[in-house]
Structure formats: C-alpha cells, structure tokens
Design an enzyme around this catalytic site. Structure first.
Site, PDB file in Angstrom:
ATOM      1  CB  THR A   1      -0.932  -0.030   1.231  1.00 51.05           C
ATOM      2  OG1 THR A   1      -1.779  -1.160   1.090  1.00 51.05           O
ATOM      3  CG2 THR A   1      -1.796   1.208   1.329  1.00 51.05           C
TER       4      THR A   1
ATOM      5  CE1 TYR B   1      -5.985  -0.161  -0.129  1.00 50.48           C
ATOM      6  CE2 TYR B   1      -3.897  -0.341  -1.282  1.00 50.48           C
ATOM      7  CZ  TYR B   1      -4.709  -0.673  -0.218  1.00 50.48           C
ATOM      8  OH  TYR B   1      -4.246  -1.527   0.742  1.00 50.48           O
TER       9      TYR B   1
ATOM     10  CG  ASP C   1      -2.564  -7.485   3.674  1.00 49.16           C
ATOM     11  OD1 ASP C   1      -2.856  -6.567   4.453  1.00 49.16           O
ATOM     12  OD2 ASP C   1      -3.218  -7.739   2.638  1.00 49.16           O
TER      13      ASP C   1
ATOM     14  CE  LYS D   1      -2.752  -5.055   8.361  1.00 46.87           C
ATOM     15  NZ  LYS D   1      -2.805  -5.008   6.893  1.00 46.87           N
TER      16      LYS D   1
HETATM   17  N1  ASP Z   1      -2.825  -5.551   0.942  1.00 45.51           N
HETATM   18  C1  ASP Z   1      -1.789  -4.584   1.165  1.00 45.51           C
HETATM   19  C2  ASP Z   1      -0.468  -5.316   1.133  1.00 45.51           C
HETATM   20  O1  ASP Z   1      -0.188  -6.052   2.039  1.00 45.51           O
HETATM   21  C3  ASP Z   1      -2.008  -3.903   2.470  1.00 45.51           C
HETATM   22  C4  ASP Z   1      -0.926  -2.943   2.919  1.00 45.51           C
HETATM   23  O2  ASP Z   1       0.158  -2.829   2.402  1.00 45.51           O
HETATM   24  O3  ASP Z   1      -1.211  -2.244   3.919  1.00 45.51           O
HETATM   25  O4  ASP Z   1       0.278  -5.145   0.213  1.00 45.51           O
END
Ligand code: ASP
Length: 333
Positions: free
Chosen positions: A13, A26, A93, A165
């Site tokens: 992200t 996104y 994640d 997390k």
């Molecule tokens: N789904 C994303 C990832 O793990 C979530 C994030 O980066 O916060 O790449």
C-alpha cells in the site's frame, strides 16, 4: 562519513494509488521506488539514499521466490562496506512473515528495516512518507545494529520475532504484545529499549549458507485453523497435497478437538512434524498442558504465531532436522 542506505522496494500500500483519495478502494504496488523516494521531504538529509525495485506486489501475493531473491540481494549488499543499512518497503498484510523470514536468513549485523503504509500514497493523510523517513533514519543509525530485522511503522520500532498485525485498517495496526517494542522513532529521532533476545540474522544457523548454492528447498507446510467441531481429515487433505509439515492454529493454548488430536498423533508417530501454535493473538503455547505432547510427538510453537511458525518449520525441515531438533528451534528463534 555520510550513511548510505539502500531501499529495496517490493510493493504494498505504501506504493499504492487510489485516485479517489477520500474512498477506500485502491491498488497496491503501483508506484516505483524512485517516485516514492522523491515524495519524502528531506529524506536526503539522512544520508545517501538509493533505491532498487525487487518486486511490486500487494504482499498478499508475496512468494518465497521473491523472498529468497530479496534475502540474497540483502546479503550481497551488506558485504559492501559503504552500505550502512537497508530498508525494505513491503505491504503490511504479510510484513510480519517477511520480517521473520529475513530475521532467519540475513547474514549481517547491520540494520534491516521493513516499512509500509496502511493508506495508499495519494490518500488523505497518507502514512507512507513519514514511515519511510523514519525507517531510513533507523537503518542509518549505528545503534540499530545487532537487533535483528526491525519493522518501523507509526513511530514504533518492532522486532521481527514479536510483532503482529492487529487491525485491518488502522495506522496503529502493528503491536508487539508479548515482548514489547524495540524502540521508537519520531521524525527520525530514535530511542531503543531492548535487544531482541532470540537468535537472529548473523547469529542464525540458517543465514550463513542461505544464499550459497544449492539453495534450500523450502517444503510445503500448511496451517490448519482449529474451531468447534474441526474436521480431522483436513490434515489428510494437506498431506495428500504434498505438505511435509502441519501447523495447527489451535484454540487457546494450541488446542484441537479429540478427533484431530488422534489423527495428528498418528501422523506425528509416522514422522510428520505437527506444530501446535494458537489462533489467539497473544501468549505462548506450552508443552503438555491439556494434552501430552511427549507421548503424542507434537511440537509447540512457544511464542510464534501460526504464520511465523510455518516459516520456522519450513526452514527446519529444509535442514532435515528431527522433531526434537525442531522443538529446540522454537525455543531459540
Ligand atoms: N494488501 C496490502 C499489502 O499487504 C495492504 C498494505 O500494504 O497495507 O500489500
């Protein structure tokens, strides 16, 4: 001498773009590393900063192929005297899994710091730029050496062994519930509270030859989630699919129902490593509490949650360790 920090980007992200900043939809892993560096004011004040793109994926799509490439690139770079530390940008994640994998496979006392973001780069109040600034500050800091792989998010410095997390969307998602923080970092100002006491990085038995051919073959290990009336044949399904070891995300102190204990015990007796971890977010899993691990041949994960226990079991199996040796790994790493 100015510190030289290399940023290895893998996506997430922090490199995500929304185009509708006030909405939650996104795509992760869109921006390149140079654009990310350019959006952080004053990053260059922390030292010589350079970037390299290793991958650009949401971390739900992270693979062991990428992770092995990442470790070996880190191990190569760390041999250079002019590299003081490395930052890895990563999705949140699976960040704890990658941090723990690197904690076992990086062969250097120099800082390796993972960071990411909960909000995409163009969202309202994006958290990525300050996280990246703080991560680079920690990687450039000689006091961060010999603390194993660290994760910097939301002003906190976590150890790879202990962080997890805990929230799907909050910027305060990572906690280190059992052992606490390694330190804090505020606009680049660092403070440290402890050295992680488990074996890691340059002290890990896996790291010294990890990147030398022949590369370790990481066997398939499955995680099975315990619940009321858990079907015991999930274990058979995993083993038939090629799993060489099983982690049970047990209830409470690593528990499972009697039918699953019976099936898992039979598999352990014929040589399969069965690790009892817990679906509970904090606390340790101990031997011989509500079942007799000595008789059943089970291994307990101690402090490791199921996702990290899986990684340690994969490495132990790749070294062809016995069930007893693998139990000792869970007390050491
Ligand atoms: N789904 C994303 C990832 O793990 C979530 C994030 O980066 O916060 O790449």
């Amino acid at each position: 001498m100015k510190s030289h920090v290399k940023i290895l980007a893998t996506g997430g992200t922090i490199a995500g773009i929304t185009r509708t900043p006030a909405r939650s939809g996104y795509h992760a892993g869109q921006m390149g590393i140079q654009d990310m560096i350019d959006t952080v004011p004053d990053l260059k004040s922390l030292g010589d900063i350079s970037g390299e793109q290793i991958a650009n994926v949401g971390s739900q799509d992270m693979t062991f192929e990428i992770l092995i490439r990442l470790t070996c690139r880190i191990n190569d770079l760390m041999k250079q005297d002019d590299i003081h530390g490395i930052v890895v940008t990563h999705g949140t994640d699976t960040m704890e899994e990658t941090a723990y994998f690197l904690n076992l496979s990086v062969n250097s006392p120099k800082p390796v710091v993972l960071t990411g973001a909960m909000r995409p780069a163009d969202a309202i109040s994006a958290d990525g730029p300050l996280n990246l600034f703080n991560a680079v500050a920690v990687a450039a800091d000689p006091n961060a050496r010999e603390r194993g792989v660290l994760v910097v998010m939301n002003d906190r410095i976590h150890g790879a062994h202990s962080l997890t997390k805990t929230n799907t969307t909050s910027v305060e998602t990572f906690l280190s519930p059992v052992n606490g923080l390694v330190g804090t970092v505020n606009y680049g100002k660092t403070a440290y509270f402890r050295f992680p006491f488990r074996r890691h990085t340059y002290l890990s038995e896996f790291s010294s030859r990890f990147c030398q051919p022949p590369h370790p073959l990481l066997p398939r290990v499955d995680i099975i989630y315990a619940c009321i009336d858990m079907p015991p044949d999930l274990i058979d399904f995993s083993l038939a699919g090629g799993a060489k070891g099983i982690v049970i995300a047990g209830d409470g102190n690593g528990n499972m129902n009697q039918a699953t204990i019976k099936n898992a015990g039979q598999k352990a007796a014929s040589g399969t490593c069965i690790v009892r971890s817990s679906r509970v977010p904090t606390g340790t899993v101990s031997r011989n509490v509500e079942m007799n691990d000595d008789t059943l041949g089970f291994i307990v994960s101690d402090e490791l949650n199921p996702a990290k226990a899986r990684i340690l079991l994969m490495l132990g199996l790749s070294n062809k360790y016995s069930q007893d040796q693998i139990q000792q790994l869970f007390y050491s790493y």
